[in-house]
Design an enzyme around this catalytic site. Structure first.
Site, mmCIF file in Angstrom:
data_model
loop_
_atom_site.group_PDB
_atom_site.id
_atom_site.type_symbol
_atom_site.label_atom_id
_atom_site.label_comp_id
_atom_site.label_asym_id
_atom_site.label_seq_id
_atom_site.Cartn_x
_atom_site.Cartn_y
_atom_site.Cartn_z
ATOM 1 N N LYS A 194 4.260 -6.641 -10.145
ATOM 2 C CA LYS A 194 5.349 -6.989 -8.899
ATOM 3 C C LYS A 194 5.011 -8.755 -8.663
ATOM 4 C CE LYS A 194 5.416 -4.911 -5.501
ATOM 5 N NZ LYS A 194 3.428 -4.220 -6.124
ATOM 6 N N ARG B 237 11.314 -0.937 0.285
ATOM 7 C CA ARG B 237 9.787 -0.453 0.027
ATOM 8 C C ARG B 237 9.639 0.858 0.639
ATOM 9 N NH1 ARG B 237 5.497 -3.931 -0.893
ATOM 10 N NH2 ARG B 237 4.050 -2.877 -0.659
ATOM 11 N N ARG C 6 -3.064 2.640 -0.092
ATOM 12 C CA ARG C 6 -1.439 1.542 -0.069
ATOM 13 C C ARG C 6 -1.231 2.991 -1.276
ATOM 14 N NH1 ARG C 6 -4.173 -3.390 -1.770
ATOM 15 N NH2 ARG C 6 -2.556 -4.082 -3.073
ATOM 16 N N ARG D 116 -8.245 -8.669 -8.948
ATOM 17 C CA ARG D 116 -7.160 -10.268 -8.051
ATOM 18 C C ARG D 116 -7.704 -10.822 -7.102
ATOM 19 N NH1 ARG D 116 -2.052 -7.947 -6.010
ATOM 20 N NH2 ARG D 116 -3.478 -6.604 -4.126
HETATM 21 P P1 AP5 Z 1 0.143 -8.065 -8.868
HETATM 22 O O1 AP5 Z 1 1.058 -9.193 -9.529
HETATM 23 O O2 AP5 Z 1 -0.970 -8.561 -8.017
HETATM 24 O O3 AP5 Z 1 0.497 -7.510 -8.037
HETATM 25 P P2 AP5 Z 1 1.525 -6.634 -7.233
HETATM 26 O O4 AP5 Z 1 2.193 -5.660 -7.731
HETATM 27 O O5 AP5 Z 1 2.245 -7.898 -6.569
HETATM 28 O O6 AP5 Z 1 0.287 -6.010 -6.081
HETATM 29 P P3 AP5 Z 1 0.810 -6.114 -4.712
HETATM 30 O O7 AP5 Z 1 -0.700 -5.709 -4.405
HETATM 31 O O8 AP5 Z 1 0.732 -7.551 -4.147
HETATM 32 O O9 AP5 Z 1 1.867 -5.334 -4.470
HETATM 33 P P4 AP5 Z 1 1.061 -4.478 -2.892
HETATM 34 O O10 AP5 Z 1 2.439 -3.393 -3.326
HETATM 35 O O11 AP5 Z 1 0.177 -3.917 -2.536
HETATM 36 O O12 AP5 Z 1 1.573 -5.482 -1.500
HETATM 37 P P5 AP5 Z 1 1.979 -6.670 -0.734
HETATM 38 O O13 AP5 Z 1 1.850 -7.674 -0.779
HETATM 39 O O14 AP5 Z 1 3.824 -6.628 -1.534
HETATM 40 O O15 AP5 Z 1 -1.446 -8.426 -10.033
HETATM 41 C C1 AP5 Z 1 -2.514 -7.390 -9.410
HETATM 42 C C2 AP5 Z 1 -3.532 -8.126 -10.105
HETATM 43 O O16 AP5 Z 1 -2.665 -7.540 -11.935
HETATM 44 C C3 AP5 Z 1 -3.529 -9.773 -10.068
HETATM 45 O O17 AP5 Z 1 -5.058 -10.171 -10.308
HETATM 46 C C4 AP5 Z 1 -3.023 -10.054 -11.796
HETATM 47 O O18 AP5 Z 1 -3.405 -11.334 -12.025
HETATM 48 C C5 AP5 Z 1 -3.258 -9.165 -12.236
HETATM 49 N N1 AP5 Z 1 -1.889 -9.061 -13.599
HETATM 50 C C6 AP5 Z 1 -1.266 -8.985 -13.058
HETATM 51 N N2 AP5 Z 1 -0.183 -8.268 -14.371
HETATM 52 C C7 AP5 Z 1 -0.783 -8.073 -14.886
HETATM 53 C C8 AP5 Z 1 -0.546 -7.786 -16.245
HETATM 54 N N3 AP5 Z 1 0.645 -7.535 -17.392
HETATM 55 N N4 AP5 Z 1 -2.548 -7.532 -17.404
HETATM 56 C C9 AP5 Z 1 -2.711 -8.814 -16.964
HETATM 57 N N5 AP5 Z 1 -3.412 -8.188 -15.658
HETATM 58 C C10 AP5 Z 1 -2.432 -7.935 -14.754
HETATM 59 O O19 AP5 Z 1 2.270 -5.752 0.302
HETATM 60 C C11 AP5 Z 1 0.915 -5.442 2.027
HETATM 61 C C12 AP5 Z 1 1.005 -4.784 2.416
HETATM 62 O O20 AP5 Z 1 2.358 -5.392 3.261
HETATM 63 C C13 AP5 Z 1 1.688 -3.806 2.275
HETATM 64 O O21 AP5 Z 1 0.976 -2.910 2.791
HETATM 65 C C14 AP5 Z 1 2.399 -3.072 3.474
HETATM 66 O O22 AP5 Z 1 2.081 -2.559 4.797
HETATM 67 C C15 AP5 Z 1 2.966 -4.718 3.985
HETATM 68 N N6 AP5 Z 1 4.390 -4.878 3.329
HETATM 69 C C16 AP5 Z 1 5.004 -5.817 2.097
HETATM 70 N N7 AP5 Z 1 6.387 -4.956 2.101
HETATM 71 C C17 AP5 Z 1 6.214 -4.322 2.805
HETATM 72 C C18 AP5 Z 1 7.907 -3.857 3.255
HETATM 73 N N8 AP5 Z 1 9.328 -4.277 2.153
HETATM 74 N N9 AP5 Z 1 7.984 -3.388 4.541
HETATM 75 C C19 AP5 Z 1 6.945 -2.204 4.813
HETATM 76 N N10 AP5 Z 1 5.417 -3.389 4.634
HETATM 77 C C20 AP5 Z 1 5.682 -3.840 3.467
HETATM 78 MG MG MG Z 2 2.319 -8.666 -4.786
#
Ligand code: AP5
Ligand code: MG
Length: 225
Positions: free
Chosen positions: A13, A88, A168, A124
């Site tokens: 994402k 979410r 997660r 990552r």
């Molecule tokens: P990346 O682009 O970082 O993936 P992502 O989907 O953004 O993954 P996240 O781990 O950030 O998602 P998340 O939902 O767990 O975390 P968030 O920060 O939102 O890609 C991942 C890796 O793959 C990278 O190394 C990238 O380079 C590589 N990659 C990407 N695409 C690729 C491809 N096509 N091919 C090869 N490699 C690729 O949330 C964190 C925490 O915050 C949550 O657990 C929760 O506690 C809280 N939180 C956030 N939002 C909310 C909400 N709305 N409500 C309540 N709690 C929330």
């Molecule tokens: Mg992310």
């Protein structure tokens, strides 16, 4: 226009939101980044969120919604924005319609296998200053652990540990996947195959967005990819 990116942790994402931002000039709003920044700065919201963040469960809706409202009130969101990680759960999706009504909304559901997401998260690297996203195998920083964008320090995110990753993924299945049914029936919803390279994934999104940008008025029906 509002673009919503749905997908499992590690589905890409954040990476895809960066590519959309670069090409179409909509700001990327990542609630994960906003929460991490608030915790780092020890703001009132950050202090409340710090007990919950990094454990793999969702942070309380009222905390996330307050952060999002504040961000959406900024000028750069007027023409449109990309939501990465919000909503979410169904309650956040219902709230979003009230917080900021948008006639044009496109929802992309990035579908990725569990094996792929675990491998991506484990490899990552993230910049602790600007949040730029890297990967040991597919997108390493040019200069060791120095961020290409801001020169900050690049390292593993606090929640990118095996025990938190499985929590997660559990949270995603329980709270976030029901959003597929929510948007499939009511929004402009596109399933994107997220297992390919970044360019392959982005090409599917570009296809939809290029059509939407050239069309006048609200997006009306689903176009086939
Ligand atoms: P990346 O682009 O970082 O993936 P992502 O989907 O953004 O993954 P996240 O781990 O950030 O998602 P998340 O939902 O767990 O975390 P968030 O920060 O939102 O890609 C991942 C890796 O793959 C990278 O190394 C990238 O380079 C590589 N990659 C990407 N695409 C690729 C491809 N096509 N091919 C090869 N490699 C690729 O949330 C964190 C925490 O915050 C949550 O657990 C929760 O506690 C809280 N939180 C956030 N939002 C909310 C909400 N709305 N409500 C309540 N709690 C929330
Ligand atoms: Mg992310």
């Amino acid at each position: 226009m509002r673009l919503i990116l749905l997908g499992a942790p590690g589905s890409g994402k954040g990476s895809i939101a960066d590519m959309i931002q670069q090409k179409y000039n909509f700001p990327k709003i990542s609630t994960g980044d906003l929460l991490r920044e608030a915790v780092k700065r020890q703001t009132e919201i950050g202090i409340k969120a710090s007990a919950q963040l990094g454990k793999g469960k969702l942070v309380d809706d009222d905390i996330v919604i307050a952060l999002l409202k504040e961000r959406l009130s900024q000028d750069d969101c007027r023409q449109g924005y990309i939501l990465d990680g919000f909503p979410r759960n169904v309650s956040q999706a219902v709230n979003l319609k009230v917080i900021n009504e948008q006639k044009n909304e496109i929802v992309f559901f990035i579908e990725t296998s569990e094996e792929v997401v675990i491998k991506r998260i484990m490899s990552r690297l993230t910049c602790s200053s600007c949040g730029a996203i890297y990967n040991i195998y597919t997108k390493p920083p040019k200069n060791n652990l120095v961020c290409d964008v801001c020169g900050g320090q690049v390292g593993q995110r606090q929640d990118d540990k095996p025990e938190v990753i499985s929590e997660r993924i559990r949270t995603y299945h329980k709270d976030t996947l029901p959003l597929v049914a929510f948007y499939e029936s009511s929004g402009h919803f596109y399933r994107i195959d997220g297992n390919g390279t970044r360019d392959e994934v982005f090409a599917q999104i570009e296809h939809v967005l290029d059509k939407a940008m050239f069309r006048k008025g609200p997006v009306k029906d689903q176009d086939s990819l």
